[in-house]
Write a protein that holds these residues in place. Structure first.
Motif, PDB file in Angstrom:
ATOM      1  N   SER A  18      83.803 -52.505   4.738  1.00 34.47           N
ATOM      2  CA  SER A  18      82.955 -52.380   3.546  1.00 34.47           C
ATOM      3  C   SER A  18      82.321 -51.005   3.379  1.00 34.47           C
ATOM      4  N   GLY A  19      82.097 -50.292   4.478  1.00 34.87           N
ATOM      5  CA  GLY A  19      81.368 -49.024   4.419  1.00 34.87           C
ATOM      6  C   GLY A  19      79.879 -49.185   4.660  1.00 34.87           C
ATOM      7  N   LYS A  20      79.426 -50.418   4.906  1.00 34.06           N
ATOM      8  CA  LYS A  20      77.999 -50.636   5.179  1.00 34.06           C
ATOM      9  C   LYS A  20      77.578 -49.888   6.451  1.00 34.06           C
ATOM     10  N   ILE A  21      76.435 -49.229   6.372  1.00 32.60           N
ATOM     11  CA  ILE A  21      75.839 -48.614   7.558  1.00 32.60           C
ATOM     12  C   ILE A  21      74.918 -49.648   8.190  1.00 32.60           C
ATOM     13  N   LEU A  22      75.260 -50.060   9.408  1.00 37.56           N
ATOM     14  CA  LEU A  22      74.527 -51.123  10.087  1.00 37.56           C
ATOM     15  C   LEU A  22      73.391 -50.592  10.950  1.00 37.56           C
ATOM     16  N   ALA A  23      73.495 -49.346  11.378  1.00 41.73           N
ATOM     17  CA  ALA A  23      72.430 -48.711  12.164  1.00 41.73           C
ATOM     18  C   ALA A  23      72.609 -47.206  12.076  1.00 41.73           C
ATOM     19  N   MET A  24      71.483 -46.499  12.132  1.00 36.94           N
ATOM     20  CA  MET A  24      71.515 -45.035  12.131  1.00 36.94           C
ATOM     21  C   MET A  24      70.296 -44.524  12.879  1.00 36.94           C
ATOM     22  N   VAL A  25      70.549 -43.887  14.010  1.00 37.51           N
ATOM     23  CA  VAL A  25      69.470 -43.408  14.881  1.00 37.51           C
ATOM     24  C   VAL A  25      69.630 -41.908  15.098  1.00 37.51           C
ATOM     25  N   SER A  26      68.526 -41.199  15.101  1.00 34.66           N
ATOM     26  CA  SER A  26      68.519 -39.777  15.412  1.00 34.66           C
ATOM     27  C   SER A  26      67.338 -39.480  16.321  1.00 34.66           C
ATOM     28  N   LYS A  27      67.586 -38.704  17.368  1.00 31.51           N
ATOM     29  CA  LYS A  27      66.516 -38.303  18.287  1.00 31.51           C
ATOM     30  C   LYS A  27      66.662 -36.828  18.623  1.00 31.51           C
ATOM     31  N   PRO A  28      65.531 -36.131  18.821  1.00 32.37           N
ATOM     32  CA  PRO A  28      64.133 -36.569  18.788  1.00 32.37           C
ATOM     33  C   PRO A  28      63.705 -37.061  17.404  1.00 32.37           C
ATOM     34  N   ASP A  29      62.659 -37.894  17.421  1.00 34.31           N
ATOM     35  CA  ASP A  29      62.158 -38.475  16.189  1.00 34.31           C
ATOM     36  C   ASP A  29      60.645 -38.269  16.095  1.00 34.31           C
ATOM     37  N   TYR A  30      60.017 -38.978  15.184  1.00 33.37           N
ATOM     38  CA  TYR A  30      58.569 -38.904  15.006  1.00 33.37           C
ATOM     39  C   TYR A  30      58.111 -40.199  14.363  1.00 33.37           C
ATOM     40  N   ASP A  31      56.834 -40.470  14.438  1.00 35.24           N
ATOM     41  CA  ASP A  31      56.277 -41.679  13.841  1.00 35.24           C
ATOM     42  C   ASP A  31      55.793 -41.357  12.427  1.00 35.24           C
ATOM     43  N   PRO A  32      56.462 -41.875  11.395  1.00 33.26           N
ATOM     44  CA  PRO A  32      56.051 -41.555  10.021  1.00 33.26           C
ATOM     45  C   PRO A  32      54.661 -42.083   9.673  1.00 33.26           C
ATOM     46  N   ASN A  33      54.136 -43.031  10.469  1.00 34.28           N
ATOM     47  CA  ASN A  33      52.761 -43.500  10.240  1.00 34.28           C
ATOM     48  C   ASN A  33      51.744 -42.380  10.484  1.00 34.28           C
ATOM     49  N   ASN A  34      52.111 -41.433  11.357  1.00 34.23           N
ATOM     50  CA  ASN A  34      51.189 -40.351  11.736  1.00 34.23           C
ATOM     51  C   ASN A  34      51.664 -39.000  11.231  1.00 34.23           C
ATOM     52  N   ILE A  35      52.448 -38.986  10.169  1.00 32.39           N
ATOM     53  CA  ILE A  35      53.058 -37.745   9.716  1.00 32.39           C
ATOM     54  C   ILE A  35      52.038 -36.674   9.347  1.00 32.39           C
ATOM     55  N   ASN A  36      50.890 -37.079   8.778  1.00 35.38           N
ATOM     56  CA  ASN A  36      49.891 -36.086   8.390  1.00 35.38           C
ATOM     57  C   ASN A  36      49.289 -35.375   9.597  1.00 35.38           C
ATOM     58  N   VAL A  37      49.152 -36.101  10.689  1.00 36.70           N
ATOM     59  CA  VAL A  37      48.605 -35.524  11.926  1.00 36.70           C
ATOM     60  C   VAL A  37      49.663 -34.673  12.630  1.00 36.70           C
ATOM     61  N   LEU A  38      50.903 -35.128  12.603  1.00 34.24           N
ATOM     62  CA  LEU A  38      51.977 -34.465  13.346  1.00 34.24           C
ATOM     63  C   LEU A  38      52.607 -33.295  12.594  1.00 34.24           C
ATOM     64  N   TRP A  39      52.321 -33.179  11.308  1.00 35.88           N
ATOM     65  CA  TRP A  39      53.074 -32.290  10.440  1.00 35.88           C
ATOM     66  C   TRP A  39      53.153 -30.844  10.926  1.00 35.88           C
ATOM     67  N   GLU A  40      52.025 -30.267  11.253  1.00 30.63           N
ATOM     68  CA  GLU A  40      52.007 -28.853  11.654  1.00 30.63           C
ATOM     69  C   GLU A  40      52.839 -28.618  12.907  1.00 30.63           C
ATOM     70  N   ASP A  41      52.715 -29.510  13.896  1.00 26.80           N
ATOM     71  CA  ASP A  41      53.495 -29.360  15.128  1.00 26.80           C
ATOM     72  C   ASP A  41      54.981 -29.535  14.863  1.00 26.80           C
ATOM     73  N   LEU A  42      55.324 -30.456  13.963  1.00 27.15           N
ATOM     74  CA  LEU A  42      56.725 -30.652  13.630  1.00 27.15           C
ATOM     75  C   LEU A  42      57.317 -29.421  12.954  1.00 27.15           C
ATOM     76  N   LEU A  43      56.512 -28.758  12.133  1.00 27.24           N
ATOM     77  CA  LEU A  43      56.987 -27.545  11.468  1.00 27.24           C
ATOM     78  C   LEU A  43      57.116 -26.382  12.448  1.00 27.24           C
ATOM     79  N   LYS A  44      56.182 -26.281  13.360  1.00 33.04           N
ATOM     80  CA  LYS A  44      56.244 -25.195  14.362  1.00 33.04           C
ATOM     81  C   LYS A  44      57.448 -25.372  15.274  1.00 33.04           C
ATOM     82  N   ASP A  45      57.702 -26.608  15.685  1.00 37.24           N
ATOM     83  CA  ASP A  45      58.867 -26.951  16.499  1.00 37.24           C
ATOM     84  C   ASP A  45      58.980 -26.051  17.735  1.00 37.24           C
ATOM     85  N   SER A  46      57.893 -25.939  18.450  1.00 43.01           N
ATOM     86  CA  SER A  46      57.852 -25.053  19.613  1.00 43.01           C
ATOM     87  C   SER A  46      58.806 -25.490  20.720  1.00 43.01           C
ATOM     88  N   ASP A  47      59.184 -26.762  20.735  1.00 37.29           N
ATOM     89  CA  ASP A  47      60.110 -27.263  21.760  1.00 37.29           C
ATOM     90  C   ASP A  47      61.571 -27.255  21.304  1.00 37.29           C
TER      91      ASP A  47
END
Length: 521
Positions: free
Chosen positions: A216-245
């Motif tokens: 059918s072409g259905k995507i049953l799962a899609m995972v990517s890592k490293p990831d982040y918690d979208p519930n805390n995106i406002n707190v994590l945003w600056e560090d995610l943009l800097k991407d020091s790691d």
């Protein structure tokens, strides 16, 4: 004096009459060679008027046809826009209509195929809305985020989430009471159980997993890592943009990560060799662990000596030397066409955000690039989603289906508003070619590098890969495959970054996904 004036006037009238008569006769003479023999064809004043009227009618008809043609063109453009482009324009982040909808509609839920809520909106007593993701980072890339720029399904289905198809009476009552209406829900093709299995199996490694239904072409799962918690995106945003790691956690590696395909690319190399050589079953090669091809030394993994082998054995053992030997005999231009047929250098048939895979070897390339390219190294780049499509095409008898991640749209009460159906992209190879390649991939599991998947309650066909990308660093580990091999229901594409071989790191992940799928049937 008066008599002279009258005579002069009579002469003038005679001259005018003669002039008119001469003009008509001249016209008759120009249009009709023999006036005396065809007196009925003489041009008269009524005929001149009729000719002028006919000319005017022709001009009116011409203008009418032009406007009718323009109307058809405009109508055609409008229909094409509504069918193919309207959702894209409506979903565009710059479309102010979205802001107006958000003032009137509470954003709908995003739901898994097995009924789990993946994203929903919570409204507090003060009327302030907050988007909540119950599974945290597990669905971060495929479901996406709402804040700091919409991504994933939150972006692609934004219009549907902000559209309410509830009962009209209840909508009017809510509006009269000053309450927002509830947006429609997006029900995905994602199975939360497979998503969890893939997420946990990938562990702390960087990489990606794509699971599809080949038929059918259905995507049953899609995972990517490293990831982040979208519930805390406002707190994590600056560090995610800097991407020091250098984690690049904002990137969905499943659709945007570009990697050398490693030995998974041998699927296409083997297909091209079989197309060019109907006697491919007679192929033999004596592997000594390495070889020189077009002045380039190619080593098998750990310089392992595979000995005498045919094409199927070379594929099952993932013998680099044998495939380099095959590769230097191929028609480079024909191989390039095959790769582009399988969507290298071409857009993928999906509305997910992705990067385009690339294959640059042509008949003008240095011959020294051929040996590395045909074993999946060199300059070739591919995304895990694209590799999943290739494996799924083999599993589906040579037919590539368009991948999709939304099953249907429903209103708050569960009534289906819009249903998405499977669509064929194209038939890329014949059923016979797909069956032969399936037997090769089955041999990988039975006696080759994917043997850890053998002797299960289900049969697996697949291909491992170890993609070298930087000198003196471990290779990326690949596995693509499907099960059951005789009637595929599920296909996987797995990459684990910078760890080693596909058989050691990617195959165990595939095993856990297959186990979860068949245990929940």
């Amino acid at each position: 004096m008066k008599k002279e004036k009258e005579n002069a006037k009579k002469k003038l009238n005679k001259v005018k009459a003669a002039f008119k008569s001469d003009k008509i006769n001249a016209l008759n003479q120009a249009l009709h060679e023999d006036k005396e023999s065809s007196p009925e064809n003489e041009i008269t004043v009524p005929k001149i008027k009729a000719a002028k009227k006919e000319k005017t009618n022709r001009e009116i008809m011409l203008v009418t046809y032009i406007f009718a043609g323009l109307f058809v063109l405009v109508l055609g453009y409008f229909v094409n826009f509504m069918v193919t482009q309207s959702s894209e324009v409506i979903n565009n982040a710059y479309n102010q209509r979205q802001d107006l909808l958000a003032e009137q509609i509470v954003r709908g839920d995003i739901i898994s195929s097995d009924g789990q809520i993946l994203a929903h909106t919570v409204t507090d007593k003060k009327g302030k809305e907050k988007r909540v993701y119950p599974f945290g980072s597990m669905f971060a890339h495929v479901v996406g985020r709402f804040s700091k720029g919409k991504t994933g399904i939150e972006a692609s289905e934004n219009f549907h989430l902000l559209t309410s198809n509830n009962n009209e009476i209840s909508k009017i009552l809510r509006e009269l009471s000053g309450e927002k209406n509830i947006g429609d829900n997006v029900v995905t093709t994602i199975d939360s159980r497979l998503q969890k299995a893939a997420y946990e199996a990938l562990g702390d490694n960087k990489g990606a997993v794509v699971v599809t239904e080949p038929s059918s072409g259905k995507i049953l799962a899609m995972v990517s890592k490293p990831d982040y918690d979208p519930n805390n995106i406002n707190v994590l945003w600056e560090d995610l943009l800097k991407d020091s790691d250098n984690d690049s956690a904002l990137i969905n590696r499943a659709t945007q990560g570009l990697y050398p395909p490693g030995s998974t690319f041998k699927i296409l190399t083997a297909l091209e060799y079989m197309k060019e050589n109907p006697d491919y079953e007679d192929y033999t090669y004596d592997c000594t662990g390495k070889g020189k091809f077009n002045s380039v030394t190619i080593n098998c993994y750990n310089n392992k000596v595979h000995g005498k082998e045919d094409l199927k054995e070379s594929f099952a053992k993932s013998c680099n030397a044998s495939f380099a030997n095959i590769g230097i005999t191929l028609d480079v231009a024909s191989f390039h066409k095959l790769c582009e047929r399988f969507l290298f250098n071409e857009p993928l048939p999906t509305n997910l955000a992705y990067n385009q895979s690339s294959y640059v070897l042509t008949s003008k390339s240095p011959k020294s690039e051929i040996p590395q390219t045909v074993i999946g190294q060199g300059k070739t780049q591919i995304t895990p989603l694209h590799n999943a499509l290739i494996a799924s095409t083999i599993a589906n008898g040579g037919v590539m289906m368009k991948p999709y991640v939304v099953d249907h749209i429903e209103n708050q009460g569960g009534t289906v508003i819009k249903k998405y159906m499977p669509e064929i992209y194209d038939t890329l190879i014949t059923p016979d070619e797909a069956q032969i390649m399936t037997s090769f991939m089955r041999e990988v599991v039975k006696s080759g590098t994917g043997s850890a998947l053998n002797n299960k309650s289900y049969t697996v066909a697949g291909k491992t890969g170890s993609a070298e990308y930087v000198e003196n660093k471990p290779a990326h580990a690949w596995f693509v495959g499907f099960a059951p091999a005789e009637k595929p229901e599920i296909a996987v594409s797995i990459i684990v970054e910078s760890v080693g071989t596909g058989s050691e790191y990617a195959v165990p992940i595939a095993s856990k996904i297959f186990k979860t799928y068949f245990n929940n049937k």
